[in-house]
Scaffold this active site. Structure first.
Site, short mmCIF file in Angstrom:
data_model
loop_
_atom_site.label_atom_id
_atom_site.label_comp_id
_atom_site.label_asym_id
_atom_site.label_seq_id
_atom_site.Cartn_x
_atom_site.Cartn_y
_atom_site.Cartn_z
CG ASP A 1 -1.16 -3.78 -0.02
OD1 ASP A 1 -1.06 -3.37 1.16
OD2 ASP A 1 -0.38 -4.60 -0.53
CG ASP B 1 1.47 -1.34 4.49
OD1 ASP B 1 2.21 -2.22 4.04
OD2 ASP B 1 1.87 -0.22 4.85
CD GLU C 1 3.53 -5.51 6.46
OE1 GLU C 1 4.66 -5.69 6.02
OE2 GLU C 1 3.03 -4.38 6.54
CG HIS D 1 6.12 -6.02 -1.43
ND1 HIS D 1 5.20 -6.70 -0.66
CD2 HIS D 1 6.17 -4.77 -0.93
CE1 HIS D 1 4.72 -5.88 0.26
NE2 HIS D 1 5.29 -4.71 0.14
CG ASP D 2 8.17 -5.30 2.25
OD1 ASP D 2 8.33 -4.47 1.34
OD2 ASP D 2 7.22 -5.26 3.05
O1 TEU Z 1 6.05 -3.07 5.30
C1 TEU Z 1 6.18 -2.88 6.66
C2 TEU Z 1 7.46 -3.29 7.21
O2 TEU Z 1 7.51 -3.62 8.36
C3 TEU Z 1 8.64 -3.28 6.28
O3 TEU Z 1 8.96 -1.98 5.97
C4 TEU Z 1 9.77 -3.99 6.87
O4 TEU Z 1 10.21 -3.33 8.02
C5 TEU Z 1 10.89 -4.00 5.90
O5 TEU Z 1 10.42 -4.17 4.61
C6 TEU Z 1 11.81 -5.14 6.19
O6 TEU Z 1 13.00 -4.87 5.55
C7 TEU Z 1 4.96 -2.52 4.66
C8 TEU Z 1 5.08 -2.74 3.17
O7 TEU Z 1 5.03 -4.12 2.93
C9 TEU Z 1 6.32 -2.09 2.66
O8 TEU Z 1 6.53 -2.36 1.32
C10 TEU Z 1 6.18 -0.62 2.91
O9 TEU Z 1 7.37 0.02 2.56
C11 TEU Z 1 5.86 -0.30 4.36
O10 TEU Z 1 4.84 -1.13 4.90
C12 TEU Z 1 5.35 1.11 4.48
O11 TEU Z 1 4.07 1.20 3.94
#
Ligand code: TEU
Length: 562
Positions: A98, A199, A256, A329-330
């Protein structure tokens, strides 16, 4: 369409904090990943994407990095990393790490120096502005609630953060920042990594004027998206990164890209290879969103989903490469979101139907840890069971302002919180699901007694075996990788069916994504085709079929010689 190894592979995402704890401190670690590589090899995946393991205060579980070149002691050491990488390569697999460079942690030495004085050589590593009328520079609201700006008393200016205040935004307009990032990337490439998942890479270029944004529905803040996402110089930066780093190695790169459109994806992931291999779009994950972002109990509408995924399949064909995913994971677990986790039988069958539906499409599929077991959303009895900063902040903001009643918000968190993806990997029916011998950092789902890898690997009709089959089929049939796509029955509210075509052969995927029977007429062209895979053991393709709840299958046929 050009061929490439990263188009032909299946990626498995490991969230190290929740995968396998080796040292008994309740948090997963790198030696834990190494210990489970045989399992991943058995599943058949080609590439591992490992979420952050770098030195970090851990306020966003590692997406807040304070040293890009160090392993956080929670996860092990650099020597553990090297050993893990060696073991991955020894098994013929690859590792994607990542890259979190839209922001750092506020504990990163660059930020510590930057905030110390307006004259610091690191001042311009971040984005500082004067306040306006005793408040922040503009009205932007952050992804983790509250303003995008935090006043720093020492120098009397505000710094920008689109996530938490502990995640200050790097200033990519500063060429020194970009060189630091490229140096660090080369350092990891020289260590042997095979790619990067980048990210929120679509956020790195900001419109310099940074005007107020339109009021976000259900919020006191304005929307930063038009001034931050796919910003004016993002493609220039990525092409520079590509020249200076990516093109010098043989990498899989995936951006992403929140706020991605088909047109933008054709630039980020273009076939000429001048930027990234592929990008993650979010439109299908946003289909059940609403007034207050994602906080509701809505279900994804199947007709809208089909239309949207078809737009991506057709829109990128021959121009750019898709990534395919239901989970990360989100995101909440797909079987609890779009499938049916109410009984064990329905859970398994709907997990398989959803998997088949995704894995027969064009693009590189991503499997998120536990998805291959049909893992469900977690069990969270009260607010105290949640850990995720996004969830806890949203709860505070939405209930505090009176916009959402506390018991409703708790229900929304149970359905949509990112913590649903982060409960420990369920290895066994034993204590803590075999994840840790200590106290797990987040609660283990009690359903591990029935949903666990030990059982899934053993049982011939399991979700795990089904994923194994899907991955094997992709490796064996070029048509699954490169074939062109056509949607069938666009208006059918239950069935997701499509065809793939490659010179001399064709493929049909049929998925009843509903809990009710559905009539289906097999297209003439597939009569007598070979049944590649089905989620029920007695599926018999016929001209007139009644699909059972969540029945799904794929048929392959050679074209008749003229
Ligand atoms: O996620 C980016 C992102 O757009 C998410 O925060 C999204 O808005 C949210 O999860 C939806 O509910 C990335 C990573 O995958 C995330 O784990 C991080 O928290 C975020 O960036 C900040 O680095």
């Amino acid at each position: 369409m050009k061929k490439a190894w990263w188009k032909q592979c299946v990626v498995y995402q490991v969230y190290p904090r929740s995968f396998q704890d080796f040292n008994g401190d309740g948090v997963g670690d790198l030696p834990g990943v190494t210990a489970r590589l045989d399992y991943l090899q058995q599943l058949g995946v080609d590439v591992l994407w490992l979420s952050p393991f770098y030195q970090s205060p851990g306020r966003d579980n590692g997406y807040d990095i304070s040293d890009y070149r160090a392993v956080d002691p929670l996860f092990g050491t650099l020597a553990d990393f090297d050993e893990m990488l060696r073991q991955i390569h020894r098994r013929g697999m690859k590792l994607v790490i990542d890259l979190v460079v839209n922001h750092t942690s506020d504990q990163h030495p660059w930020f510590q120096a930057s905030r110390s004085s307006r004259e610091s050589p690191y001042r311009d590593y971040y984005i500082w502005r004067d306040g306006v009328d005793g408040g922040p520079p503009n009205n932007w609201g952050g992804n983790f609630s509250g303003s995008c700006w935090t006043l720093d008393e020492t120098t009397g200016q505000y710094y920008l953060h689109t996530f938490g205040p502990f995640q200050p935004e790097l200033n990519w307009a500063n060429p020194r920042v970009r060189q630091e990032v490229y140096d660090m990337m080369r350092w990891w490439c020289e260590r042997g990594v095979d790619g990067f998942r980048m990210d929120v890479i679509s956020y790195i270029s900001k419109t310099p004027e940074m005007p107020d944004g339109a009021k976000k529905p259900g919020s006191d803040y304005g929307d930063f998206a038009p001034y931050v996402i796919n910003g004016p110089r993002v493609h220039e930066y990525l092409r520079e990164m590509n020249r200076q780093v990516l093109s010098r190695y043989d990498l899989l790169t995936v951006g992403e890209c929140g706020g991605l459109t088909v047109e933008q994806a054709c630039r980020y992931a273009n076939e000429d290879g001048s930027e990234l291999s592929m990008a993650f779009q979010f439109e299908h994950m946003d289909l059940d969103g609403g007034e207050s972002f994602k906080w509701n109990l809505r279900r994804i509408d199947l007709i809208a989903l089909k239309k949207l995924l078809t737009k991506w399949q057709k829109g990128l064909e021959g121009k750019a490469w898709n990534s395919l995913y239901w989970c990360n994971h989100d995101q909440p677990r797909i079987v609890s979101r779009l499938g049916d986790d109410s009984t064990d039988a329905l859970r398994e069958r709907s997990a398989k139907a959803l998997a088949l539906c995704l894995h027969m499409m064009q693009g590189t599929p991503y499997v998120y840890q536990g998805e291959e077991l049909g893992m469900t959303n977690g069990r969270f009895d009260s607010l105290a069971d949640f850990r995720d900063v996004e969830s806890l902040n949203a709860y505070r903001e939405l209930t505090g302002s009176g916009r959402v009643a506390p018991e409703d918000m708790l229900a929304y968190l149970r359905y949509k919180s990112r913590d649903n993806a982060r409960t420990p990997m369920q290895w066994t029916a034993g204590p803590n699901a075999g994840f840790t011998s200590g106290e797990p950092w987040i609660g283990v789902n009690p359903n591990h007694r029935t949903v666990n890898a030990e059982d899934e690997v053993r049982r011939p009709d399991s979700v795990f075996r089904f994923y194994q089959d899907l991955i094997r089929l992709r490796h064996e049939h070029e048509i699954i990788v490169y074939g062109s796509y056509e949607l069938l029955l666009p208006e059918d509210p239950q069935i997701f069916a499509y065809t793939r075509a490659l010179e001399g052969e064709r493929l049909l995927a049929v998925c009843n994504l509903s809990g009710r029977e559905a009539a289906f007429r097999l297209p003439e062209a597939f009569a007598g085709g070979e049944l590649l895979l089905a989620d029920m053991d007695d599926t018999a393709p016929a001209q007139e079929m009644v699909l059972r709840p969540w029945e799904a299958f794929a048929i392959w046929k050679e074209n008749e010689k003229p």
